[in-house]
Write a protein that holds these residues in place. Structure first.
Motif, mmCIF file in Angstrom:
data_model
loop_
_atom_site.group_PDB
_atom_site.id
_atom_site.type_symbol
_atom_site.label_atom_id
_atom_site.label_comp_id
_atom_site.label_asym_id
_atom_site.label_seq_id
_atom_site.Cartn_x
_atom_site.Cartn_y
_atom_site.Cartn_z
ATOM 1 N N ALA A 55 0.829 -1.207 0.000
ATOM 2 C CA ALA A 55 0.000 0.000 0.000
ATOM 3 C C ALA A 55 0.862 1.255 0.000
ATOM 4 C CB ALA A 55 -0.923 -0.003 1.217
ATOM 5 N N VAL A 56 1.901 1.266 0.826
ATOM 6 C CA VAL A 56 2.797 2.432 0.848
ATOM 7 C C VAL A 56 3.452 2.604 -0.516
ATOM 8 C CG1 VAL A 56 4.889 3.401 1.863
ATOM 9 C CG2 VAL A 56 3.237 2.251 3.312
ATOM 10 N N ALA A 57 3.857 1.462 -1.112
ATOM 11 C CA ALA A 57 4.501 1.536 -2.417
ATOM 12 C C ALA A 57 3.557 2.125 -3.456
ATOM 13 C CB ALA A 57 4.971 0.148 -2.842
ATOM 14 N N VAL A 58 2.297 1.688 -3.439
ATOM 15 C CA VAL A 58 1.328 2.200 -4.413
ATOM 16 C C VAL A 58 1.127 3.698 -4.211
ATOM 17 C CG1 VAL A 58 -1.095 2.138 -5.089
ATOM 18 C CG2 VAL A 58 0.165 0.007 -4.758
ATOM 19 N N VAL A 68 3.951 5.530 -5.597
ATOM 20 C CA VAL A 68 3.927 5.606 -7.059
ATOM 21 C C VAL A 68 2.967 6.706 -7.508
ATOM 22 C CG1 VAL A 68 3.247 4.399 -9.150
ATOM 23 C CG2 VAL A 68 4.637 3.233 -7.449
ATOM 24 N N ILE A 69 1.808 6.777 -6.856
ATOM 25 C CA ILE A 69 0.854 7.845 -7.196
ATOM 26 C C ILE A 69 1.517 9.208 -6.999
ATOM 27 C CG2 ILE A 69 -1.299 8.980 -6.533
ATOM 28 C CD1 ILE A 69 -2.366 6.267 -5.708
ATOM 29 N N GLY A 70 2.168 9.338 -5.843
ATOM 30 C CA GLY A 70 2.797 10.621 -5.529
ATOM 31 C C GLY A 70 3.913 10.974 -6.487
ATOM 32 N N PHE A 101 -9.861 14.140 -7.097
ATOM 33 C CA PHE A 101 -8.473 13.970 -6.661
ATOM 34 C C PHE A 101 -8.173 14.811 -5.429
ATOM 35 C CE2 PHE A 101 -6.924 12.764 -11.198
ATOM 36 C CZ PHE A 101 -7.567 11.549 -11.053
ATOM 37 N N LYS A 102 -8.814 15.994 -5.401
ATOM 38 C CA LYS A 102 -8.580 16.871 -4.254
ATOM 39 C C LYS A 102 -9.124 16.225 -2.993
ATOM 40 C CE LYS A 102 -9.297 21.531 -2.603
ATOM 41 N NZ LYS A 102 -10.417 22.454 -2.441
ATOM 42 N N ALA A 103 -10.327 15.641 -3.127
ATOM 43 C CA ALA A 103 -10.938 14.988 -1.974
ATOM 44 C C ALA A 103 -10.069 13.817 -1.492
ATOM 45 C CB ALA A 103 -12.334 14.505 -2.340
ATOM 46 N N LEU A 104 -9.422 13.137 -2.440
ATOM 47 C CA LEU A 104 -8.568 12.010 -2.062
ATOM 48 C C LEU A 104 -7.205 12.467 -1.536
ATOM 49 C CD1 LEU A 104 -9.278 9.574 -5.024
ATOM 50 C CD2 LEU A 104 -9.943 9.271 -2.643
ATOM 51 N N GLY A 105 -6.976 13.762 -1.605
ATOM 52 C CA GLY A 105 -5.701 14.286 -1.103
ATOM 53 C C GLY A 105 -4.531 13.931 -1.998
ATOM 54 N N LEU A 106 -4.792 13.756 -3.296
ATOM 55 C CA LEU A 106 -3.725 13.288 -4.177
ATOM 56 C C LEU A 106 -2.719 14.374 -4.545
ATOM 57 C CD1 LEU A 106 -5.424 10.793 -6.635
ATOM 58 C CD2 LEU A 106 -4.453 10.430 -4.390
ATOM 59 N N TYR A 107 -3.038 15.634 -4.242
ATOM 60 C CA TYR A 107 -2.091 16.700 -4.585
ATOM 61 C C TYR A 107 -1.018 16.842 -3.518
ATOM 62 C CZ TYR A 107 -5.989 17.621 -7.630
ATOM 63 O OH TYR A 107 -6.994 17.467 -8.540
ATOM 64 N N ASP A 108 -1.276 16.228 -2.370
ATOM 65 C CA ASP A 108 -0.278 16.219 -1.307
ATOM 66 C C ASP A 108 -0.406 14.876 -0.600
ATOM 67 O OD1 ASP A 108 1.674 16.887 0.388
ATOM 68 O OD2 ASP A 108 0.608 18.506 1.410
ATOM 69 N N VAL A 109 -0.116 13.813 -1.385
ATOM 70 C CA VAL A 109 -0.334 12.439 -0.916
ATOM 71 C C VAL A 109 0.273 12.207 0.453
ATOM 72 C CG1 VAL A 109 0.308 10.039 -1.349
ATOM 73 C CG2 VAL A 109 -0.512 11.451 -3.214
ATOM 74 N N TYR A 110 1.503 12.722 0.608
ATOM 75 C CA TYR A 110 2.268 12.347 1.796
ATOM 76 C C TYR A 110 1.789 13.049 3.051
ATOM 77 C CZ TYR A 110 4.860 10.866 -2.223
ATOM 78 O OH TYR A 110 5.186 10.310 -3.417
ATOM 79 N N SER A 111 0.883 14.010 2.906
ATOM 80 C CA SER A 111 0.278 14.592 4.095
ATOM 81 C C SER A 111 -1.168 14.151 4.220
ATOM 82 C CB SER A 111 0.314 16.119 4.034
ATOM 83 O OG SER A 111 1.625 16.560 3.807
ATOM 84 N N ALA A 112 -1.636 13.350 3.245
ATOM 85 C CA ALA A 112 -3.039 12.950 3.259
ATOM 86 C C ALA A 112 -3.309 12.043 4.456
ATOM 87 C CB ALA A 112 -3.392 12.234 1.960
ATOM 88 N N GLY A 113 -4.516 12.176 4.999
ATOM 89 C CA GLY A 113 -4.877 11.407 6.177
ATOM 90 C C GLY A 113 -4.714 9.912 5.962
#
Lengths: 673, 395
Positions: free
Chosen positions: A38-41, A44-46, A70-82
């Motif tokens: 999961a972390v790897a995936v 990759v997205i990030g 994408f915004k709702a999924l926090g994909l613009y800042d994956v590494y801070s996403a909940g």
């Protein structure tokens, strides 16, 4: 994570409590692998989706619907996403449970020599050998003991009813490797979490903090977008002009920022870019003075790339550089009236130019001292050329529509001739298109501006057209006032069209008025007349400058000026700004961080590195020698060993020891294996 | 009961000091002399870190030579050839166009060409050695493959050494250890991977894997040629100021030992699959006769992956330390960092499956190959296509 079979025993079956089930789940290998994947995936997205760009860029790229998803999924800042932090926390928990469950067994493994091992289990080991010798038990055991000790084995000995068991062990630290790697990971992630934005995000969510999205000067930012000295960990940026002082940094958050106060004042005395002779920057240096009002301390230092200033847990890095408000002198030439206005300004300043429909707001944006252009040369190499200083600015009309310009101070040599270059574009997505203003015979843009002004002067056009009509009628020996007026008018009309829209507008006019079959011939005539008209206007301009006999050079200039005059309407501004002087003021872009978790992360990293080395380059090996007296004066010897890593190497080691051990023993018979 | 004395004899394992031969001491002496000369010439420009790096290099080379005899001859060859090239250059790059030795052998683009060509040739001969009918011919060919590989690795290392000097001759803007752009690191990859493979040959007394193990190096050699001829890869350009740090000298090589080990691990995985298939189809065929048995292959594959994992961990952590110093953050989720993390997670999962679930054989072999694809895609893809802090390798 399950241990090797040798390390643990299966627990007896009984009813298990919920806690035990949960613990089992958390410590299970499958969960761990799932989390790793999961972390790897997520990573990759990030990587594929560029992080932390402006929201407007994403909107453009994905369209309004997917942008929101994408915004709702926090994909613009994956590494801070909940959800990402949740996975990490889950991973920490899983790894901790694993260590918790297996750690004690591992430690026991290092200490336990397993002297109580049964001869049956020894015989089941893949590596074992038996010999029945007539040598005495005492001699055999002394030999085995010395052999193992001399080869670096730690030993334990047990004697019981005519049986001597020796248990040897090597490389027990391999098991420490397991502990160090797994604890190391937990420590690294914990340190990372300490340095994460999590507390700030909590403040945002709970409303204690507001992201400032407006483009405000720092002093105008309201208090609810400011952070005091208590922030545990942050990384911010600030651009400080030479000679200025700041005691705060901007922390980027979402699509805006908040302001973080610093406990010290930071003054940038001077910023320098060092260049190689080829023009590439070789180093960036900021001479700074740090003053701490809490203790009165003052530190002077030069910060360079790879050489930060560290003070009281704060680290100050050379990150970027920019303009610090360079002072500029300029002349604004109005392109339709020849008027020139002198002005002064500074980068980042806004100034009003002109009135009425010509009113523009001038926004000076950037100044560059060097513009290194790489000219393509032979064999893929390039030759650098310095185009000299330039200014980037915007001209914004009353409706708020702006165009961006870049003007070079000095004229540039292009195809053997000098031109003043001014780039223009309507949006940052476009490349600049350059207006080429041919420099006058003595440099300067005066001649071109005079020409542009004359083209917009009805009096001049009328006079030039009148003179042309006169000459034409005279040549044809016709005297007709009406005709002369008509010829004059149509010439003026052509020149006007040209002044307003260049050749394009003239051709469009012809297309509108002349039927298709006669267009070609009409265009030939009209363009001829237009060119004569332009020559006339040029002659008028030259005459004003005191030149009555134009040279070849003057006419060459004319040939170069006409195409530029023709595209002037696409320039998009009624002004040409000629920059005449500057006082360069730079700003040092500094990154200031406060990361107390760093020490924790480093500790974890050291554990991890030490751990992997122990884990992969050591193997935990055991050898048992079980010697049983046969009563009639001989000994049965059982030699066996196991390893948890690298069986091939161990087999070699085992066989060598076995052969040395058995060599002098007089075998009665060697039992079959 | 008295214990007869003879039963207690011949048991002492000779200690390291006693096992060392005159040759070993000579080797140590040579390395120390070289180190002393380097220190004497350059210590004015050295800081503590450089002193430590020099001392560790010396210690490492002595240990490696004692541990692996072939390394001694190899290092001497690299030293002699590199110093000759440096001497021939003198103080001017112009010598590269005049001196025949530089022109045809030792100047870095030429040496790199030789190295890549030798790798390709060695690979072909190894493959032939695996495929020919006669066993004695096979032996001969495999030995030649091995010699050519040693030559290729030697030329590659010489090229890097000479290139280092060439960059200093170009000027201060270019002066840099040649491991900072895509072309450089491909050469580095070739030599590191070649050397890692050769260690296997010594250790397992086996040459039959060469044809398969070197396939990846051949591919990288072709890519090196592609960079050289399509993108003027051999051109030494000015260095990004960010890369001017001693960290690059440990961060990059550590990672490339990792990448090289993964590469060979994957090739051994391929060999496993090949042999498994051959065993089924032609139980007495040449492949079955010549390749190491499946268990050995499985073991070798594991060892290379473990070695790769150790050095990937080390290299990434060194990178984090450098990043903290250069960018103020030990981890920025930069594409390259993230790629390293993904690769790390992949191999961590692989190793866990082997240790704790006891997975062996086919799945693991295939997984290893997939792992290498992931590593490669990440390495080249991120470098070339994704903008980020690590975009030093743009074409």
């Amino acid at each position: 994570m399950k241990l090797e079979e040798t390390a643990g025993r299966l627990p007896a079956r009984r009813r298990r409590s919920t806690a035990a089930v949960v613990l089992e789940f958390l410590g299970s290998m499958n969960l761990a692998i799932t989390l790793l994947v999961a972390v790897a995936v997520a990573a990759v997205i990030g990587t594929v989706l560029q992080q932390d760009q402006a929201y407007s860029d994403y909107q453009l790229k994905f369209g309004p619907f997917w942008f929101q998803v994408f915004k709702a999924l926090g994909l613009y800042d994956v590494y801070s996403a909940g959800w990402f932090l949740f996975i990490l926390a889950f991973l920490v928990t899983s790894t901790s449970v694993c260590v918790w469950r297996n750690g004690p067994a591992m430690l026991r493994e290092i200490r336990r020599f397993r002297l109580d091992v049964q001869s049956k289990s020894l015989e089941r080991m893949r590596l074992h050998a038996k010999i029945e010798t007539s040598s005495e038990l005492a001699g055999v055991s002394a030999r085995a003991e010395r052999l193992l000790r001399n080869n670096g084995w730690r030993l334990r000995r047990a004697e019981h009813a005519g049986v001597i068991t020796l248990a040897g062990m090597k490389g027990g630290a391999n098991r420490l490797g397991y502990l160090l790697t797994h604890v190391g990971i937990v420590v690294i992630l914990a340190g990372g979490l300490m340095d994460s934005k999590l507390p700030l995000q909590y403040k945002l969510v709970s409303g204690q903090l507001k992201v400032e999205t407006r483009d405000l000067p720092a002093s105008k930012v309201p208090a609810d977008s400011r952070l005091g000295l208590g922030t545990f960990s942050f990384r911010g940026n600030i651009s400080i002009p030479e000679g200025s002082t700041a005691n705060f940094v901007y922390l980027p958050m979402g699509d805006g920022f908040v302001i973080q106060k610093l406990p010290f004042d930071l003054t940038v005395k001077k910023f320098t870019v060092k260049h190689y002779i080829t023009g590439q920057p070789s180093d960036f240096l900021s001479q700074v003075v740090l003053h701490d009002p809490r203790n009165g301390k003052t530190i002077e230092k030069t910060i360079r790339v790879n050489h930060p200033l560290v003070y009281d847990g704060y680290e100050i890095y050379q990150a970027s550089f920019g303009d610090g408000g360079t002072k500029l002198d300029f002349t604004a030439w109005s392109l339709d009236g020849g008027k020139q206005t002198k002005g002064k300004g500074a980068v980042f300043g806004r100034y009003a130019l002109g009135t009425g429909s010509d009113a523009r707001s001038l926004e000076l944006e950037d100044f560059r001292l060097f513009n290194i252009d790489q000219l393509p040369g032979a064999r893929g190499q390039t030759t650098p050329r310095n185009l000299g200083p330039s200014v980037t600015f915007k001209l914004r009309d009353a409706q708020g529509v702006a165009r961006e310009y870049v003007n070079y101070f000095a004229p540039q040599l292009i195809d053997g001739q000098m031109y003043y270059l001014s780039g223009v574009r309507a949006s940052p997505a476009e490349p600049f298109r350059y207006l080429h203003i041919p420099a006058g015979p003595h440099g300067g843009v005066e001649r071109f501006m005079a020409m542009a002004a004359a083209l917009h002067d009805p009096g001049v056009l009328k006079r030039v057209a009148g003179r042309m009509a006169e000459a034409a009628l005279q040549a044809a020996r016709v005297k007709n006032e009406k005709m002369r007026a008509r010829v004059t008018d149509s010439t003026v009309h052509l020149l006007n069209l040209f002044a307003r829209g260049g050749y394009d507008m003239v051709l469009a006019d012809i297309e509108k008025r002349v039927p298709k079959d006669r267009r070609q011939s009409a265009a030939d005539v009209f363009l001829k007349v237009l060119n004569s008209g332009l020559e006339g206007v040029y002659a008028h301009v030259l005459a004003q400058q005191g030149i009555t006999q134009p040279t070849q050079k003057d006419w060459n200039w004319f040939q170069r000026a006409v195409p530029t005059l023709s595209v002037l309407s696409e320039y998009g501004a009624p002004y040409y700004l000629q920059f005449t002087g500057f006082k360069h003021i730079q700003a040092a872009g500094l990154q200031i961080t406060h990361h107390p978790g760093t020490v924790v992360v480093y500790t974890g990293a050291a554990m991890l590195v030490l751990g992997v080395f122990l884990l992969f380059f050591l193997s935990h090996r055991r050898i048992w020698v079980r010697m049983e007296s046969r009563g009639e004066g001989g000994t049965n010897v059982l030699f066996a060993g196991t390893t948890n890593r690298n069986p091939a190497d161990f087999e070699r080691e085992f066989n060598r020891l076995k052969e040395i051990m058995f060599a002098p023993l007089k075998p009665d018979r060697i039992p079959e294996r | 009961m008295p214990i007869s004395r003879d039963i207690l004899e011949d048991l002492d394992e000779p200690s390291l000091l006693r096992r060392l031969t005159g040759r070993d001491w000579l080797w140590a002496l040579l390395v120390l002399i070289g180190t002393a000369i380097a220190f004497d010439r350059f210590h004015a420009d050295f800081g503590t870190i450089q002193d430590v790096l020099l001392a560790s290099t010396a210690a490492g080379m002595i240990a490696l030579g004692w541990f692996w005899r072939q390394f001694e001859g190899f290092s001497l060859a690299v030293t002699v050839l590199s110093l000759s090239a440096i001497a021939l250059y003198g103080n001017s790059l112009a010598a590269a166009h005049r001196d025949p030795l530089l022109l045809f052998l030792l100047s870095s683009p030429v040496a790199i060409t030789w190295s890549c060509a030798l790798f390709l040739l060695a690979n072909a001969i190894y493959l032939l050695g695996l495929a020919v009918r006669s066993d004695s011919a096979s032996q001969g060919l495999l030995s030649w493959g091995s010699r050519l590989t040693w030559a290729a690795v030697t030329m590659g290392f010489v090229a890097l050494m000479v290139r280092w000097r060439e960059s200093y001759l170009l000027g201060p803007a270019e002066a840099q250890i040649p491991i900072s752009d895509l072309f450089d690191v491909f050469v580095l990859f070739n030599v590191v991977t070649g050397l890692l493979y050769l260690y296997f040959e010594t250790r397992y007394r086996q040459k039959s894997l060469g044809g398969l193990a070197l396939l990846i190096v051949s591919a990288a050699s072709l890519f090196t040629f592609y960079l050289m001829f399509q993108f003027h890869g051999a051109h030494i350009g000015p260095v990004n100021p960010e890369l001017r740090s001693y960290w690059i000298k440990i961060h990059v090589p550590a990672l490339f030992i990792g990448y090289g080990a993964f590469a060979i691990g994957a090739m051994v995985g391929g060999a496993w699959l090949l042999r498994a298939r051959a065993e089924r189809l032609y139980p007495d065929g040449r492949v079955t006769r010549r390749l190491p048995d499946l268990q050995t292959l499985d073991d070798v594959m594991y060892r290379y992956n473990a070695l790769g994992f150790v050095f990937l961990t080390l290299g990434t952590i060194l990178g984090a330390l450098w990043a903290e110093q250069a960018w103020g953050a030990y981890w920025s989720w930069d594409p390259k960092e993230t790629e390293a993390l993904v690769v790390w997670l992949n191999y961590a999962a692989w190793l866990h499956m082997r240790y704790t679930n006891g997975w062996r054989g086919k799945t693991m072999a295939i997984w290893t190959i997939v792992g290498l694809l992931l590593t490669t895609a990440g390495f080249i893809g991120v470098d070339v296509f994704l903008p980020g802090l690590h975009s030093f390798g743009r074409l």
